[in-house]
Structure formats: structure tokens, C-alpha cells
Design a protein around this motif. Structure first.
Motif, PDB file in Angstrom:
ATOM      1  N   LEU A  31      46.538  57.206   2.299  1.00 41.67           N
ATOM      2  CA  LEU A  31      47.113  57.632   3.461  1.00 41.67           C
ATOM      3  C   LEU A  31      47.927  58.655   3.537  1.00 41.67           C
ATOM      4  O   LEU A  31      48.424  59.550   4.823  1.00 41.67           O
ATOM      5  N   ALA A  79      44.207  53.122   1.155  1.00 40.59           N
ATOM      6  CA  ALA A  79      46.416  53.062   1.109  1.00 40.59           C
ATOM      7  C   ALA A  79      46.587  53.601   0.589  1.00 40.59           C
ATOM      8  O   ALA A  79      47.950  54.272   1.091  1.00 40.59           O
ATOM      9  N   ARG A 105      47.254  52.543  10.604  1.00 42.57           N
ATOM     10  CA  ARG A 105      47.387  51.538   9.700  1.00 42.57           C
ATOM     11  C   ARG A 105      48.889  51.743   9.244  1.00 42.57           C
ATOM     12  O   ARG A 105      48.929  51.278   7.646  1.00 42.57           O
ATOM     13  N   THR A 121      42.414  44.007  15.987  1.00 44.56           N
ATOM     14  CA  THR A 121      43.315  43.398  15.422  1.00 44.56           C
ATOM     15  C   THR A 121      43.958  42.232  15.624  1.00 44.56           C
ATOM     16  O   THR A 121      44.076  42.319  16.688  1.00 44.56           O
ATOM     17  N   LEU A 139      39.570  55.959   9.504  1.00 42.16           N
ATOM     18  CA  LEU A 139      40.718  56.338   9.306  1.00 42.16           C
ATOM     19  C   LEU A 139      41.106  54.267   8.221  1.00 42.16           C
ATOM     20  O   LEU A 139      42.291  53.701   7.923  1.00 42.16           O
ATOM     21  N   THR A 140      40.252  53.600   9.060  1.00 42.81           N
ATOM     22  CA  THR A 140      40.479  52.209   8.565  1.00 42.81           C
ATOM     23  C   THR A 140      39.327  51.817   7.504  1.00 42.81           C
ATOM     24  O   THR A 140      39.747  51.066   6.705  1.00 42.81           O
ATOM     25  N   SER A 143      47.988  50.618  14.530  1.00 41.58           N
ATOM     26  CA  SER A 143      46.980  49.981  14.129  1.00 41.58           C
ATOM     27  C   SER A 143      46.019  51.754  13.664  1.00 41.58           C
ATOM     28  O   SER A 143      45.586  51.924  12.469  1.00 41.58           O
ATOM     29  N   LYS A 167      46.260  41.952  10.311  1.00 44.71           N
ATOM     30  CA  LYS A 167      45.031  43.186   9.622  1.00 44.71           C
ATOM     31  C   LYS A 167      44.086  43.385  10.898  1.00 44.71           C
ATOM     32  O   LYS A 167      44.107  43.415  11.897  1.00 44.71           O
ATOM     33  N   ILE A 168      43.342  44.861  10.645  1.00 42.44           N
ATOM     34  CA  ILE A 168      42.522  45.235  11.347  1.00 42.44           C
ATOM     35  C   ILE A 168      41.208  44.424  11.512  1.00 42.44           C
ATOM     36  O   ILE A 168      40.923  44.883  10.086  1.00 42.44           O
TER      37      ILE A 168
END
Length: 326
Positions: free
Chosen positions: A84, A81, A56, A12, A76-77, A53, A63-64
Motif C-alpha cells: 500500500l 498491506a 485502507r 465497513t 484498493l481492497t 476505508s 474492517k472493510i
């Protein structure tokens, strides 16, 4: 043993000037079904950024940049959005460090908890309210019907933290992340909150990721421990192994600085000299070498790999006996 969460090579970064600076740098660990995994380290080591992270909740300029965060089979990455919210609260939930910044001051606590029920369950508003009241009673709040109608500022710090636990637990998630949940509380209330989390975890067999800078809290709460320093995993082991056979000099320093019950103290308690480096000014090689009494030339030039077996791993040339020291 089933794995609930698997974090693989998580990086991250945060934008600083014209560069993306890694704050979490290649972190990997697993949380197994029904266990409490602790993440420990000093302030500024990347613990909270790791938890955010996973949820999220990293916003620009953060940012990841790399890695996987696998909740079961879901990365999850890669979840959009706008989807989520289906996972947060139902499959994964988080207790934040400071409830006053997480609770809406303009809504009653009962309504805030009921909203989480309505989001993830097919129930009426009245049923959601009743479930919220029931959960407040379950987390040890007296007169839950009355407290459900109160606003956050009307409750003590300990009560607000219990409200946050009720909100996180209302849909009984598979994984609960507790980010420094007792930091701002006095020792008596702190002990009560820890026992509450452990009790709820045991009743439901859920998994908990418990984040703290306090090794004493980690020792009495967790099954396994991950030690973070400057955004990297320095050591990981079962809790008893870590406290009785620490391998990394940083882990040894943290344990040595814990006051021992009944021990006579003459002068100052042991401490680790120096401070955690800022992420914009990381040393070359092992990030701990400027503070390490065993650091040699190789430590100043190379980042040690994470070595060991499945149960106990360490990132240190000294611990592995592979370095000549000055």
C-alpha cells in the motif's frame, strides 16, 4: 469524463461485543477527473470512516467487510498491506483533520516532507530537501527554508495545516482526500486553506474528495455533493442542484440551518430535531425516520432505495412521492 475513484457498495464494520456493526453501510459514489466531490453530514454519519476505508487505514476492531474501492483499475481492497505504501502519497494522499496528531513532533517538517519524496522518487536526500522547501513555498509558507527546519509545535495551526497539504501534494497524487481540513481553524485561516486547496487542484487538474460537516464550505468548494446519514448515502447531486433543489428532508434540514448573510434572525435558527442514531442502535427502516417530519409507516419498516438519474439521486419515499404519510 474519466473516473479516478469508484466506490461500490462499501461496507465497513466495527466489532462491538460479539457482532460486527456496519458504520459505513453500502456506500457508492464516483470521483471524476479534475473535480472536487464533497461528502457532507453531521458528526457520526460515517464520513471519516469512509475516507479512512479508501486509504485502507481501518484497523481492528474495524474492517472493510464488503465492496470495491477502485482507484483507476486498481481495487484498493485487494492490494496487500505491504504494498500500500507504493500507492499512498504517490497516487492517493490524505490531509487529516488534526495535523498535530499526524506530524512527528520529533522531526523537522522539512525532513518529514522530504521522506515522502525519497519514498516515491529516485532523488538524493539533498534534492528531496530542496523539493520539500519548494513545496512549503508553494503552499504559502513564508521563509520556507527557515520553516523547513522548524518542529511542528513551533508553527501555528494554520501553518501546520499548510504543512500537511504540502506533504500530501509533494508527489502530486491523482486523488487528494481532505478530511475536515479546516475544522479547528478560525474563519480567516479556514478561507485561506480552502482557497489554497482549490488553487492547487486547478493548477494540476487533480481530483479531490472533500469531507466536511459544514455545508457553507461545501457550497464554495465542491462541484458535486454526497450527503451521508448514519453510514448511508441519502442524496447526491451537483452542488448548485443540491442547494437550490434539495429532495431529501435531511438535506433540506441541513440547508435550512445555515445562517443566511444579511438575513434578520429572530429567535433560534432552524435545526433538525434529535440526533444521529448510534450505530449499535439503528432504527428499522429509514435511519432518518425518527427525526423526519414526513415519515410514514413505510419509512419505519423499509429502507428506501437510492433512486433518480445519473446526476441527482435520493434515498427517500417522500421525495419520490411513493408513500402515504401520517
Amino acid at each position: 469524463m474519466n473516473t479516478i475513484l469508484r466506490v461500490n457498495d462499501l461496507v465497513t464494520t466495527f466489532r462491538y461485543g460479539k457482532k460486527d456493526i456496519p458504520v459505513v453501510n453500502g456506500v457508492s459514489f464516483e470521483v471524476h477527473e479534475g473535480e472536487i466531490l464533497g461528502i457532507v453530514g453531521e458528526s457520526g454519519c460515517g464520513k471519516s470512516v469512509t475516507s479512512l476505508s479508501i486509504m485502507r487505514l481501518i484497523n481492528p476492531p474495524g474492517k472493510i467487510a464488503q465492496g470495491e474501492i477502485l482507484l483507476g483499475d486498481t481495487d484498493l481492497t485487494k492490494v496487500p498491506a505491504n504494498k500500500l505504501h507504493r500507492l499512498r502519497g504517490k497516487d492517493i494522499a490524505m490531509i487529516f483533520q488534526e495535523p498535530m496528531t499526524s506530524l512527528n513532533p520529533l522531526q523537522t517538517i522539512g525532513r518529514q516532507i522530504a521522506e515522502a519524496v525519497l519514498l516515491h522518487s529516485d532523488v538524493t536526500k539533498q534534492q528531496a530537501w530542496e523539493k520539500a522547501v519548494e513545496m512549503l513555498g508553494m503552499v504559502g509558507i513564508a521563509s520556507p527554508e527557515k520553516r523547513a527546519k522548524a518542529y511542528p509545535h513551533m508553527l501555528s495551526g494554520g501553518m501546520r495545516q499548510r504543512v500537511m497539504i504540502a506533504m500530501a501534494m509533494i508527489c502530486w497524487p491523482k486523488l487528494l482526500i481532505a478530511d475536515e481540513p479546516t475544522t479547528a481553524l478560525d474563519p480567516t485561516i479556514q478561507a485561506q486553506i480552502i482557497e489554497l486547496i482549490k488553487d492547487l487542484q486547478q493548477k494540476r487538474g487533480m481530483s479531490v474528495l472533500f469531507i466536511s460537516h459544514d455545508l457553507g464550505v461545501i457550497a464554495e468548494t465542491c462541484h458535486r455533493v454526497v450527503v451521508l446519514y448514519a453510514g448511508s448515502v441519502m442524496e447526491s447531486a451537483p452542488v448548485r442542484t443540491l442547494f437550490h433543489q434539495p429532495l431529501h428532508p435531511y438535506t433540506k434540514g441541513l440547508i435550512a440551518s445555515i445562517p443566511k448573510a444579511g438575513a434578520k434572525v429572530s429567535g433560534r435558527l432552524p435545526s433538525i430535531e434529535g440526533s444521529v442514531p448510534h450505530f449499535t442502535d439503528m432504527p428499522v427502516g429509514c435511519p432518518f425516520h425518527p427525526r423526519c417530519p414526513y415519515a410514514g409507516e413505510r419509512c419505519r419498516q423499509e429502507m428506501p432505495p437510492l433512486t433518480g438519474d445519473e446526476t441527482h439521486q435520493v434515498r427517500c419515499f417522500y421525495a419520490e412521492g411513493r408513500n402515504e404519510h401520517a
